[in-house]
Design a protein around this motif. Sequence first.
Motif, PDB file in Angstrom:
ATOM      1  N   ALA A 199      23.732  32.448  65.260  1.00 14.24           N
ATOM      2  CA  ALA A 199      22.907  33.480  64.626  1.00 14.24           C
ATOM      3  C   ALA A 199      22.569  33.086  63.199  1.00 14.24           C
ATOM      4  CB  ALA A 199      23.617  34.829  64.663  1.00 14.24           C
ATOM      5  N   ALA A 200      23.566  32.593  62.472  1.00 14.18           N
ATOM      6  CA  ALA A 200      23.332  32.179  61.084  1.00 14.18           C
ATOM      7  C   ALA A 200      22.339  31.021  61.024  1.00 14.18           C
ATOM      8  CB  ALA A 200      24.660  31.789  60.428  1.00 14.18           C
ATOM      9  N   ARG A 201      22.490  30.039  61.920  1.00 14.87           N
ATOM     10  CA  ARG A 201      21.562  28.911  61.946  1.00 14.87           C
ATOM     11  C   ARG A 201      20.143  29.372  62.248  1.00 14.87           C
ATOM     12  NH1 ARG A 201      25.366  26.069  65.348  1.00 14.87           N
ATOM     13  NH2 ARG A 201      23.927  26.573  67.067  1.00 14.87           N
ATOM     14  N   ALA A 202      20.016  30.258  63.231  1.00 21.42           N
ATOM     15  CA  ALA A 202      18.686  30.729  63.623  1.00 21.42           C
ATOM     16  C   ALA A 202      18.024  31.505  62.493  1.00 21.42           C
ATOM     17  CB  ALA A 202      18.802  31.607  64.864  1.00 21.42           C
ATOM     18  N   LEU A 203      18.793  32.330  61.819  1.00 18.75           N
ATOM     19  CA  LEU A 203      18.249  33.115  60.712  1.00 18.75           C
ATOM     20  C   LEU A 203      17.795  32.211  59.572  1.00 18.75           C
ATOM     21  CD1 LEU A 203      20.897  35.959  60.840  1.00 18.75           C
ATOM     22  CD2 LEU A 203      18.422  36.308  61.070  1.00 18.75           C
ATOM     23  N   ALA A 204      18.583  31.195  59.283  1.00 16.43           N
ATOM     24  CA  ALA A 204      18.181  30.245  58.245  1.00 16.43           C
ATOM     25  C   ALA A 204      16.898  29.524  58.658  1.00 16.43           C
ATOM     26  CB  ALA A 204      19.308  29.246  57.995  1.00 16.43           C
ATOM     27  N   GLY A 205      16.777  29.221  59.953  1.00 23.05           N
ATOM     28  CA  GLY A 205      15.567  28.576  60.441  1.00 23.05           C
ATOM     29  C   GLY A 205      14.339  29.451  60.318  1.00 23.05           C
ATOM     30  N   LEU A 206      14.540  30.774  60.270  1.00 25.20           N
ATOM     31  CA  LEU A 206      13.423  31.711  60.085  1.00 25.20           C
ATOM     32  C   LEU A 206      13.091  31.937  58.611  1.00 25.20           C
ATOM     33  CD1 LEU A 206      14.368  34.448  62.726  1.00 25.20           C
ATOM     34  CD2 LEU A 206      12.600  32.699  62.920  1.00 25.20           C
TER      35      LEU A 206
ATOM     36  N   GLU B  63      38.136  28.311  60.557  1.00 24.08           N
ATOM     37  CA  GLU B  63      36.989  28.958  59.915  1.00 24.08           C
ATOM     38  C   GLU B  63      36.321  28.025  58.907  1.00 24.08           C
ATOM     39  OE1 GLU B  63      39.400  31.901  61.833  1.00 24.08           O
ATOM     40  OE2 GLU B  63      39.953  30.408  60.309  1.00 24.08           O
ATOM     41  N   ARG B  64      37.106  27.239  58.191  1.00 28.02           N
ATOM     42  CA  ARG B  64      36.517  26.313  57.218  1.00 28.02           C
ATOM     43  C   ARG B  64      35.727  25.214  57.934  1.00 28.02           C
ATOM     44  NH1 ARG B  64      41.763  25.934  55.354  1.00 28.02           N
ATOM     45  NH2 ARG B  64      42.350  27.674  54.025  1.00 28.02           N
ATOM     46  N   ALA B  65      36.234  24.805  59.105  1.00 25.52           N
ATOM     47  CA  ALA B  65      35.510  23.803  59.883  1.00 25.52           C
ATOM     48  C   ALA B  65      34.175  24.354  60.392  1.00 25.52           C
ATOM     49  CB  ALA B  65      36.371  23.344  61.062  1.00 25.52           C
ATOM     50  N   GLN B  66      34.159  25.621  60.744  1.00 25.71           N
ATOM     51  CA  GLN B  66      32.906  26.245  61.181  1.00 25.71           C
ATOM     52  C   GLN B  66      31.951  26.444  60.011  1.00 25.71           C
ATOM     53  OE1 GLN B  66      34.760  29.747  62.986  1.00 25.71           O
ATOM     54  NE2 GLN B  66      34.024  29.096  64.991  1.00 25.71           N
ATOM     55  N   ALA B  67      32.493  26.717  58.844  1.00 21.15           N
ATOM     56  CA  ALA B  67      31.664  27.016  57.678  1.00 21.15           C
ATOM     57  C   ALA B  67      30.960  25.781  57.120  1.00 21.15           C
ATOM     58  CB  ALA B  67      32.524  27.649  56.585  1.00 21.15           C
ATOM     59  N   ALA B  68      31.620  24.622  57.182  1.00 18.48           N
ATOM     60  CA  ALA B  68      31.095  23.423  56.523  1.00 18.48           C
ATOM     61  C   ALA B  68      29.668  23.076  56.943  1.00 18.48           C
ATOM     62  CB  ALA B  68      32.044  22.245  56.760  1.00 18.48           C
ATOM     63  N   PRO B  69      29.356  22.968  58.242  1.00 19.68           N
ATOM     64  CA  PRO B  69      27.971  22.615  58.606  1.00 19.68           C
ATOM     65  C   PRO B  69      26.960  23.706  58.245  1.00 19.68           C
ATOM     66  CG  PRO B  69      29.264  23.098  60.571  1.00 19.68           C
ATOM     67  CD  PRO B  69      30.220  23.032  59.430  1.00 19.68           C
ATOM     68  N   LEU B  70      27.408  24.958  58.176  1.00 18.68           N
ATOM     69  CA  LEU B  70      26.497  26.030  57.767  1.00 18.68           C
ATOM     70  C   LEU B  70      26.154  25.890  56.289  1.00 18.68           C
ATOM     71  CD1 LEU B  70      28.000  29.138  59.615  1.00 18.68           C
ATOM     72  CD2 LEU B  70      26.070  27.702  60.312  1.00 18.68           C
ATOM     73  N   GLU B  71      27.150  25.560  55.497  1.00 16.32           N
ATOM     74  CA  GLU B  71      26.920  25.408  54.063  1.00 16.32           C
ATOM     75  C   GLU B  71      25.985  24.241  53.776  1.00 16.32           C
ATOM     76  OE1 GLU B  71      31.071  27.307  52.315  1.00 16.32           O
ATOM     77  OE2 GLU B  71      31.034  25.204  52.954  1.00 16.32           O
ATOM     78  N   GLU B  72      26.037  23.210  54.625  1.00 18.23           N
ATOM     79  CA  GLU B  72      25.102  22.091  54.467  1.00 18.23           C
ATOM     80  C   GLU B  72      23.657  22.523  54.682  1.00 18.23           C
ATOM     81  OE1 GLU B  72      26.294  18.967  57.045  1.00 18.23           O
ATOM     82  OE2 GLU B  72      28.208  18.597  56.016  1.00 18.23           O
ATOM     83  N   LEU B  73      23.467  23.637  55.429  1.00 17.26           N
ATOM     84  CA  LEU B  73      22.121  24.171  55.664  1.00 17.26           C
ATOM     85  C   LEU B  73      21.690  25.148  54.561  1.00 17.26           C
ATOM     86  CD1 LEU B  73      22.349  24.939  59.498  1.00 17.26           C
ATOM     87  CD2 LEU B  73      21.178  23.014  58.411  1.00 17.26           C
ATOM     88  N   GLY B  74      22.527  25.305  53.553  1.00 19.54           N
ATOM     89  CA  GLY B  74      22.199  26.222  52.463  1.00 19.54           C
ATOM     90  C   GLY B  74      22.662  27.644  52.712  1.00 19.54           C
ATOM     91  N   ILE B  75      23.483  27.848  53.712  1.00 17.37           N
ATOM     92  CA  ILE B  75      24.010  29.175  54.040  1.00 17.37           C
ATOM     93  C   ILE B  75      25.282  29.417  53.239  1.00 17.37           C
ATOM     94  CG2 ILE B  75      25.016  30.576  55.892  1.00 17.37           C
ATOM     95  CD1 ILE B  75      23.205  28.995  57.844  1.00 17.37           C
TER      96      ILE B  75
ATOM     97  N   ASP C 274      20.412  31.047  70.967  1.00 18.92           N
ATOM     98  CA  ASP C 274      20.067  29.663  71.286  1.00 18.92           C
ATOM     99  C   ASP C 274      19.082  29.589  72.450  1.00 18.92           C
ATOM    100  OD1 ASP C 274      21.656  28.696  69.281  1.00 18.92           O
ATOM    101  OD2 ASP C 274      23.344  28.166  70.587  1.00 18.92           O
ATOM    102  N   VAL C 275      19.262  30.478  73.423  1.00 17.95           N
ATOM    103  CA  VAL C 275      18.404  30.451  74.612  1.00 17.95           C
ATOM    104  C   VAL C 275      16.961  30.794  74.253  1.00 17.95           C
ATOM    105  CG1 VAL C 275      17.962  31.541  76.842  1.00 17.95           C
ATOM    106  CG2 VAL C 275      20.293  30.950  76.187  1.00 17.95           C
ATOM    107  N   VAL C 276      16.761  31.836  73.449  1.00 22.62           N
ATOM    108  CA  VAL C 276      15.390  32.265  73.157  1.00 22.62           C
ATOM    109  C   VAL C 276      14.672  31.256  72.259  1.00 22.62           C
ATOM    110  CG1 VAL C 276      15.933  34.701  73.464  1.00 22.62           C
ATOM    111  CG2 VAL C 276      16.049  33.712  71.171  1.00 22.62           C
ATOM    112  N   LEU C 277      15.416  30.422  71.558  1.00 24.57           N
ATOM    113  CA  LEU C 277      14.788  29.415  70.701  1.00 24.57           C
ATOM    114  C   LEU C 277      14.615  28.065  71.385  1.00 24.57           C
ATOM    115  CD1 LEU C 277      16.520  30.069  67.248  1.00 24.57           C
ATOM    116  CD2 LEU C 277      14.206  30.697  67.952  1.00 24.57           C
ATOM    117  N   SER C 278      15.138  27.936  72.611  1.00 24.59           N
ATOM    118  CA  SER C 278      15.051  26.642  73.290  1.00 24.59           C
ATOM    119  C   SER C 278      13.636  26.404  73.806  1.00 24.59           C
ATOM    120  CB  SER C 278      16.040  26.601  74.461  1.00 24.59           C
ATOM    121  OG  SER C 278      15.541  27.340  75.559  1.00 24.59           O
TER     122      SER C 278
END
Length: 472
Positions: A23-30, A45-57, A154-158
Amino acid sequence: MSALDLAGQHVTVAGLGVSGVPAARALAGLGAVVTVVNGSDGERERAQAAPLEELGITVRLGDGDTLPEGTDLVVTTPGWKPISPLFQAAEAAGVPVWGDVELAWRMRGPDAPPWLAVTGTNGKTTTVRMLAAILEAEGLRTAAVGNIGVPLVDVVLSDEPYDVLAVELSSYQLHWAPSVRAHSATVLNLAPDHLDWHGSMEAYAADKGRIYEGNTVACVYNVADKATEDLVREADVEEGCRAIGFTLGTPGPSQLGVVEDILVDRAFVENRHKQAQELAEVSDVTPAAPHNIANALAAAALARAFGVRPQSVRDGLRAFHPDAHRIEHVADVGGVAYVDDSKATNTHATEASLAAYEHIVWIAGGLAKGATFDELVQKSADRLRGAVLIGADRGLIREALARHAPDVPVVDLDRTDTGAMSEAVREAARLARPGDTVLLAPACASMDMYLNYNKRGEAFADAVRTLAAQEQ
């Protein structure tokens, strides 16, 4: 392409996990300015957060209660309770709260596939997978999605050009999804569950009933569970949408049911008052337990509402194989069948599981989650050869057995170590006679002893295989 414009909007995502991260990735993409808040702050949680932060989240760990300043919209993952301080703050500030399913629905493009939606206390995942198998047998591009591991965002954006989606929706997801409008939908059954989250049985049922809102073709209900029909009556549907029942008995007009071991359709035929269409045989359903046949009928009703041919219902059911730990036959040892239904984590699911066998040594127990067991034991007592109890709240089941099945021998295992399941299986084997079924149907959650119901089921299967090896 998404139909939703959130460019420049400040969106707070409540929770990481399976649905929060996409959801966070999709919102950033919008083009939204995204902040993720999460109450826990651990290694995972830190492992999940790291790639999101690279996207500016922005990711705020260790604080899930405070609404970030300037939030225009909150998107929540399913586990967060409606009474959470974050949502109270959002309501006070006039900020809307959407679930991940609501977000996915609003992001759909103009050529988005229709949804065939499934909810219920038990049987959702099996029914959705059966439905997907039937749709695939018809030659349709589909996927089983939603509350079963494939995030709808993910499905609706595929780029996959789906014809139709088989969508599992939990009561949590439906609570936060006011705009979702399915082509056709079903509530399989209703029994007390997740009441700590919803606050009451009435609130739980109301959230389940949201799945019928705005249906265009069919609202499918369980004839044996009047509460599901009541939800259909209360729903605001599109003109011409029909109420379609499913029953394990002989179906009436506008119903699907069973006649002499044949699954038949008296709903989607030219003259439903005089005609019935054969769809499949009971033997085409694996396993052919009563509640699983009900799941097959519900899946068939949704497929038929979408125009699927009878032979595709049969072919899809034949091709379907249930997920692990759902009435799964592990082995026969010494003339005794050993069956893993670790997914039976509440009394309603366990009642259905016990009803599938004639003579049972029952392995049960775990975290009761506030459940009581008197009614379950009363209904099942005449099937019980014995009971082996494990887990934190096994005493509640022991007391119910003493009240309603005092002649049933009970083994109470006061241990929670990794060897407990092996001892439970050995004790069950001692109580069982040839022709009996040793059934793991715990009626409780697993987290007192295991990471999840999968691990509990695996421990049972491993213990059964060890027993089989010793018998050789």
